[in-house]
Design a protein around this motif. Sequence first.
Motif, PDB file in Angstrom:
ATOM      1  N   THR A   1     -23.593 -40.427 -37.579  1.00 58.54           N
ATOM      2  CA  THR A   1     -22.288 -41.054 -37.361  1.00 58.54           C
ATOM      3  C   THR A   1     -21.164 -40.227 -37.982  1.00 58.54           C
ATOM      4  OG1 THR A   1     -23.287 -43.245 -37.280  1.00 58.54           O
ATOM      5  CG2 THR A   1     -20.945 -43.152 -37.726  1.00 58.54           C
ATOM      6  N   VAL A   2     -21.400 -39.652 -39.155  1.00 59.52           N
ATOM      7  CA  VAL A   2     -20.367 -38.844 -39.815  1.00 59.52           C
ATOM      8  C   VAL A   2     -19.974 -37.655 -38.930  1.00 59.52           C
ATOM      9  CG1 VAL A   2     -19.878 -37.326 -41.776  1.00 59.52           C
ATOM     10  CG2 VAL A   2     -21.007 -39.532 -42.148  1.00 59.52           C
ATOM     11  N   PHE A   3     -20.947 -36.886 -38.488  1.00 61.63           N
ATOM     12  CA  PHE A   3     -20.646 -35.723 -37.660  1.00 61.63           C
ATOM     13  C   PHE A   3     -20.199 -36.147 -36.262  1.00 61.63           C
ATOM     14  CE2 PHE A   3     -23.117 -33.756 -41.000  1.00 61.63           C
ATOM     15  CZ  PHE A   3     -22.482 -32.537 -41.183  1.00 61.63           C
ATOM     16  N   GLY A   4     -20.750 -37.252 -35.781  1.00 61.55           N
ATOM     17  CA  GLY A   4     -20.314 -37.753 -34.481  1.00 61.55           C
ATOM     18  C   GLY A   4     -18.856 -38.160 -34.494  1.00 61.55           C
ATOM     19  N   ASP A   5     -18.403 -38.787 -35.585  1.00 59.48           N
ATOM     20  CA  ASP A   5     -16.990 -39.149 -35.691  1.00 59.48           C
ATOM     21  C   ASP A   5     -16.106 -37.901 -35.693  1.00 59.48           C
ATOM     22  OD1 ASP A   5     -17.402 -41.873 -35.716  1.00 59.48           O
ATOM     23  OD2 ASP A   5     -17.465 -42.016 -37.909  1.00 59.48           O
ATOM     24  N   LEU A   6     -16.519 -36.870 -36.420  1.00 62.36           N
ATOM     25  CA  LEU A   6     -15.730 -35.636 -36.457  1.00 62.36           C
ATOM     26  C   LEU A   6     -15.649 -35.009 -35.068  1.00 62.36           C
ATOM     27  CD1 LEU A   6     -17.048 -34.166 -39.813  1.00 62.36           C
ATOM     28  CD2 LEU A   6     -14.685 -34.851 -39.333  1.00 62.36           C
ATOM     29  N   ALA A   7     -16.762 -35.033 -34.346  1.00 60.66           N
ATOM     30  CA  ALA A   7     -16.766 -34.471 -32.999  1.00 60.66           C
ATOM     31  C   ALA A   7     -15.871 -35.277 -32.071  1.00 60.66           C
ATOM     32  CB  ALA A   7     -18.196 -34.433 -32.462  1.00 60.66           C
ATOM     33  N   ASN A   8     -15.956 -36.584 -32.132  1.00 55.99           N
ATOM     34  CA  ASN A   8     -15.152 -37.420 -31.245  1.00 55.99           C
ATOM     35  C   ASN A   8     -13.664 -37.341 -31.568  1.00 55.99           C
ATOM     36  OD1 ASN A   8     -16.967 -38.639 -29.355  1.00 55.99           O
ATOM     37  ND2 ASN A   8     -17.838 -39.821 -31.041  1.00 55.99           N
ATOM     38  N   LEU A   9     -13.323 -37.263 -32.845  1.00 53.28           N
ATOM     39  CA  LEU A   9     -11.914 -37.132 -33.217  1.00 53.28           C
ATOM     40  C   LEU A   9     -11.341 -35.813 -32.716  1.00 53.28           C
ATOM     41  CD1 LEU A   9     -12.041 -38.574 -36.851  1.00 53.28           C
ATOM     42  CD2 LEU A   9     -10.894 -39.600 -34.883  1.00 53.28           C
ATOM     43  N   SER A  10     -12.112 -34.739 -32.827  1.00 58.68           N
ATOM     44  CA  SER A  10     -11.649 -33.452 -32.313  1.00 58.68           C
ATOM     45  C   SER A  10     -11.491 -33.497 -30.800  1.00 58.68           C
ATOM     46  CB  SER A  10     -12.622 -32.337 -32.712  1.00 58.68           C
ATOM     47  OG  SER A  10     -12.653 -32.172 -34.114  1.00 58.68           O
ATOM     48  N   ALA A  11     -12.452 -34.133 -30.125  1.00 62.09           N
ATOM     49  CA  ALA A  11     -12.365 -34.241 -28.667  1.00 62.09           C
ATOM     50  C   ALA A  11     -11.154 -35.068 -28.257  1.00 62.09           C
ATOM     51  CB  ALA A  11     -13.645 -34.862 -28.114  1.00 62.09           C
ATOM     52  N   SER A  12     -10.867 -36.132 -28.992  1.00 60.65           N
ATOM     53  CA  SER A  12      -9.701 -36.974 -28.677  1.00 60.65           C
ATOM     54  C   SER A  12      -8.398 -36.209 -28.849  1.00 60.65           C
ATOM     55  CB  SER A  12      -9.687 -38.220 -29.567  1.00 60.65           C
ATOM     56  OG  SER A  12     -10.820 -39.022 -29.324  1.00 60.65           O
ATOM     57  N   ALA A  13      -8.403 -35.240 -29.777  1.00 59.25           N
ATOM     58  CA  ALA A  13      -7.211 -34.406 -29.985  1.00 59.25           C
ATOM     59  C   ALA A  13      -7.142 -33.264 -28.978  1.00 59.25           C
ATOM     60  CB  ALA A  13      -7.210 -33.849 -31.404  1.00 59.25           C
ATOM     61  N   GLY A  14      -8.092 -33.221 -28.038  1.00 56.71           N
ATOM     62  CA  GLY A  14      -8.076 -32.189 -27.002  1.00 56.71           C
ATOM     63  C   GLY A  14      -8.732 -30.893 -27.398  1.00 56.71           C
ATOM     64  N   ASN A  15      -9.433 -30.878 -28.530  1.00 57.38           N
ATOM     65  CA  ASN A  15     -10.057 -29.644 -29.007  1.00 57.38           C
ATOM     66  C   ASN A  15     -11.567 -29.716 -28.741  1.00 57.38           C
ATOM     67  OD1 ASN A  15     -10.842 -27.317 -30.334  1.00 57.38           O
ATOM     68  ND2 ASN A  15      -9.388 -27.609 -32.017  1.00 57.38           N
ATOM     69  N   THR A  16     -11.947 -29.411 -27.495  1.00 59.49           N
ATOM     70  CA  THR A  16     -13.344 -29.513 -27.096  1.00 59.49           C
ATOM     71  C   THR A  16     -14.228 -28.527 -27.856  1.00 59.49           C
ATOM     72  OG1 THR A  16     -12.683 -30.245 -24.895  1.00 59.49           O
ATOM     73  CG2 THR A  16     -14.921 -29.385 -25.131  1.00 59.49           C
ATOM     74  N   ALA A  17     -13.738 -27.311 -28.036  1.00 56.34           N
ATOM     75  CA  ALA A  17     -14.549 -26.297 -28.724  1.00 56.34           C
ATOM     76  C   ALA A  17     -14.867 -26.735 -30.148  1.00 56.34           C
ATOM     77  CB  ALA A  17     -13.815 -24.961 -28.725  1.00 56.34           C
ATOM     78  N   GLU A  18     -13.867 -27.247 -30.858  1.00 52.43           N
ATOM     79  CA  GLU A  18     -14.105 -27.720 -32.226  1.00 52.43           C
ATOM     80  C   GLU A  18     -15.062 -28.900 -32.229  1.00 52.43           C
ATOM     81  OE1 GLU A  18     -10.914 -28.099 -35.485  1.00 52.43           O
ATOM     82  OE2 GLU A  18     -11.210 -30.167 -34.807  1.00 52.43           O
ATOM     83  N   ALA A  19     -14.925 -29.793 -31.245  1.00 50.71           N
ATOM     84  CA  ALA A  19     -15.805 -30.952 -31.169  1.00 50.71           C
ATOM     85  C   ALA A  19     -17.259 -30.517 -31.008  1.00 50.71           C
ATOM     86  CB  ALA A  19     -15.391 -31.846 -30.003  1.00 50.71           C
ATOM     87  N   LEU A  20     -17.496 -29.556 -30.125  1.00 52.04           N
ATOM     88  CA  LEU A  20     -18.867 -29.079 -29.914  1.00 52.04           C
ATOM     89  C   LEU A  20     -19.390 -28.330 -31.133  1.00 52.04           C
ATOM     90  CD1 LEU A  20     -18.581 -27.968 -26.185  1.00 52.04           C
ATOM     91  CD2 LEU A  20     -19.738 -29.991 -27.098  1.00 52.04           C
ATOM     92  N   GLU A  21     -18.496 -27.692 -31.890  1.00 50.61           N
ATOM     93  CA  GLU A  21     -18.920 -27.039 -33.137  1.00 50.61           C
ATOM     94  C   GLU A  21     -19.421 -28.072 -34.145  1.00 50.61           C
ATOM     95  OE1 GLU A  21     -15.728 -24.692 -34.643  1.00 50.61           O
ATOM     96  OE2 GLU A  21     -15.678 -23.356 -32.900  1.00 50.61           O
ATOM     97  N   TRP A  22     -18.752 -29.228 -34.216  1.00 47.13           N
ATOM     98  CA  TRP A  22     -19.212 -30.279 -35.127  1.00 47.13           C
ATOM     99  C   TRP A  22     -20.577 -30.797 -34.689  1.00 47.13           C
ATOM    100  CZ3 TRP A  22     -17.720 -30.675 -39.772  1.00 47.13           C
ATOM    101  CH2 TRP A  22     -16.394 -30.484 -40.148  1.00 47.13           C
ATOM    102  N   VAL A  23     -20.791 -30.907 -33.373  1.00 48.29           N
ATOM    103  CA  VAL A  23     -22.097 -31.343 -32.887  1.00 48.29           C
ATOM    104  C   VAL A  23     -23.174 -30.357 -33.328  1.00 48.29           C
ATOM    105  CG1 VAL A  23     -23.505 -31.763 -30.829  1.00 48.29           C
ATOM    106  CG2 VAL A  23     -21.135 -32.584 -30.917  1.00 48.29           C
ATOM    107  N   GLU A  24     -22.905 -29.079 -33.128  1.00 50.76           N
ATOM    108  CA  GLU A  24     -23.908 -28.063 -33.473  1.00 50.76           C
ATOM    109  C   GLU A  24     -24.138 -27.994 -34.974  1.00 50.76           C
ATOM    110  OE1 GLU A  24     -26.009 -26.510 -31.463  1.00 50.76           O
ATOM    111  OE2 GLU A  24     -25.073 -27.929 -30.081  1.00 50.76           O
ATOM    112  N   ARG A  25     -23.075 -28.159 -35.742  1.00 45.68           N
ATOM    113  CA  ARG A  25     -23.246 -28.124 -37.200  1.00 45.68           C
ATOM    114  C   ARG A  25     -24.080 -29.313 -37.663  1.00 45.68           C
ATOM    115  NH1 ARG A  25     -18.553 -28.062 -41.922  1.00 45.68           N
ATOM    116  NH2 ARG A  25     -19.947 -28.655 -43.620  1.00 45.68           N
ATOM    117  N   GLY A  26     -23.794 -30.490 -37.110  1.00 42.58           N
ATOM    118  CA  GLY A  26     -24.571 -31.662 -37.481  1.00 42.58           C
ATOM    119  C   GLY A  26     -26.026 -31.514 -37.121  1.00 42.58           C
ATOM    120  N   ARG A  27     -26.288 -30.917 -35.957  1.00 39.16           N
ATOM    121  CA  ARG A  27     -27.664 -30.736 -35.508  1.00 39.16           C
ATOM    122  C   ARG A  27     -28.366 -29.645 -36.323  1.00 39.16           C
ATOM    123  NH1 ARG A  27     -29.488 -31.238 -29.851  1.00 39.16           N
ATOM    124  NH2 ARG A  27     -27.315 -31.025 -29.220  1.00 39.16           N
ATOM    125  N   ARG A  28     -27.659 -28.551 -36.568  1.00 37.80           N
ATOM    126  CA  ARG A  28     -28.260 -27.384 -37.235  1.00 37.80           C
ATOM    127  C   ARG A  28     -28.657 -27.685 -38.669  1.00 37.80           C
ATOM    128  NH1 ARG A  28     -24.124 -24.335 -36.820  1.00 37.80           N
ATOM    129  NH2 ARG A  28     -23.355 -24.669 -38.947  1.00 37.80           N
TER     130      ARG A  28
END
Length: 750
Positions: free
Chosen positions: A577-604
């Motif tokens: 949820t922590v990393f998911g929130d960061l990804a969704n907030l970035s996506a809501s701000a229109g920053n898709t690349a940053e959002a996907l980076e948070w997904v990968e960081r959370g997974r990695r």
Amino acid sequence: MAAVDPYSPCPCGSLEKYKWCCHKAEEPALRVERLIRGEQYDQALKAVEEGLRKAKGAFWLLMQKAFLHERRDEPRQAAEAIDAILKNKPDHLGALAQRVELTLIAEGPRAAAAELQSALSAVKPEDRPIFGAVFRMVGAMLVRAEAIPAAIAHLEVAAAHEPEDAPIARQALRSIMTDPGILPWVKNPYDLASTPEGLPDDARSRFDDALQAADEALWARAASGFETLSADGIPGADLNLGLCRLWLGDEEAAVAALRRHSRAIGPTPEAVDLEALCQLIEPIGDDDLVEHVRLTWPIADRNALLAALRDAEQQKRTVVSEGQGILDPDDPEATEVDIFSMLDRPRPAARPGLSPADMPRVSGRILVARDSVLLDGFDVGKQFDELRERFTELAGPGIPPAHPRTTVLEKVPRVSLALRTEWILPEGQDPEETRRIRREEQIRVIREVWPEQPLTALGGRSPRQAIRDGDAEIPLRAAFCQFDYGPSRLDIELDALRAELGIPPEPTPDPVSVDIEAEHLARLPRIPAEHLDDERLWALYVRSRGTGQHLALRRSAIALSSRPNFLEGRSAAERYTVFGDLANLSASAGNTAEALEWVERGRRDEPASHRNANAPRWDFLALRIRARSEEPEQWVPELAVVLERYREDRSASQTVMTNLLDMGLMRMVPHPERPDQAMLDSRPLMAVLSRYGPRITTAAGELGVSASRPSIWTPGASAGGSSGAGVWTPGAPAGGSEQGGERKIILPGQ
């Protein structure tokens, strides 16, 4: 034998035993009930009148009479029936509740809130919980009226008395609290001031009585008590008076009392936050409102009109098509229209280095229906006249030379209109350039436009004038604090702009001693998250998340992401949820690349113990982020890969199904033979996979869905099952296929 148990509560709602209340009216009342169930309202009303001639003043019949008049849209007659009951029994619970409902229909939720207070005062304390459903009804309508503090107060009372298995009010409260569009000042939980020390016995007793009344939700009685205490100059009385009036939906009286309290305590954070609340709820005078107007013409030549609009879009670039829509989104049968935006200048081509001044603003909108055309805009003097002239010139022979019909859609605050930027960006503009332009525009509005706007809270002065006069620190700070929750807040350093304008800074809470749960919601972003201990940091994250405070949520989540040892001790779902929130907030701000980076960081960086549980969550999170900004051709093939990945993983079934439902790729529909049950419709999923899924050349030489995935798998289906094995679709047999037996429906959580 009596149809109603003589010792059960009377059906009229009095809570008296039936034997001592309405048993003499049983025969006509039961006849009326049968007619009502058959929707024979005229006959039912005649039966009521006949019954009342035999059983005069029978409460059950009078309640039925009120109901029937209400159904016939005859509020006056309904109210007369209720008044006849209350004249003989002022504490009749059913009649009191019905009168609140009638007031709600006829006069609106604020009047109903006042009527509810009168009803509560008329009954015994032990009977008041019965009004829980009435509190919920009034609270729901207060939400619609945008009286959010009053709505929250009513829904909280309702939630305290509703059953655990029917949390309707609790769900409504959760929806309000988690909505980031509702500003923190209007949904912050304000506490009443305690009885001051050292008061004379009489004043202390009156203060205690008023607090007790407020605690019992008797806010009108409490307000009366605090009003007399305020007149006596008792500290804290104005705060409590203002809050009670606020919970009643009386914003004007609340503002007056809260501002007296703010002036008394001086320029403290509490005073600033209360002033911000006052600025948000204060009724706006007509002089400070602008009409949103709609002009309507009949269409003389629809083809000519559409051709003119498309020519202006392609050649002059002063019109932009927005596709099709409907006039009233709340009406499923509303007229469908073609929508166009009119721009104040030609739309530029995409290129680096564009500034906000280069962006065309939307002057108005054109809605082309079948037989009429509508022009929507704001009536701001010459600007609207010029918009009308431009449109009639553009429409040419498409409309007759007649005066349009004028309709006022709404009135909006003049200041809000001045601070709002609605523009059309160049087609194909680079996302980074778009973010830069929007950031520059937001800074321009704060630095150049806002300081020159006359504000009611400043006595009609502009912020720049008030800064120069030096006598309005509290309202200035309160007004500027609201920029913390602007649409581009994540990208702007407001403290520097505050200093540049000469507005005093807001204090930073001490990370060592701050009480996260007691801090005002609007102050949460000011807490230095990175300096909090683990316990306080987690508390900040949880409270920010539960109250829709996205700026504080982002900062606390970033701080948590840098504490892997702490997160490893949380559950797999909490860390996700922590990393998911960061990804969704970035996506809501229109920053898709940053959002996907948070997904990968959370997974990695995920602990091995969490990986299996979270794997489908990460996959779908990345998919949903991509779906926000990419065309289906880009993300749907990946969807097919993800579905294939979890084809045989039943532990992933709930996650897969929940995400498909949230994305609209699965739908809940009524069972065709058992209307009280729901089934899943997979047609949207089938449609997108058939159209956009992986393609190969088949033996017949045609393109089709990849042969490596010969069917559309759904959670719960076996790996070799047919395309609909787990999900019923409308039109298919409800009882299952001939070979497959009974169809199995997999729902989230099962």
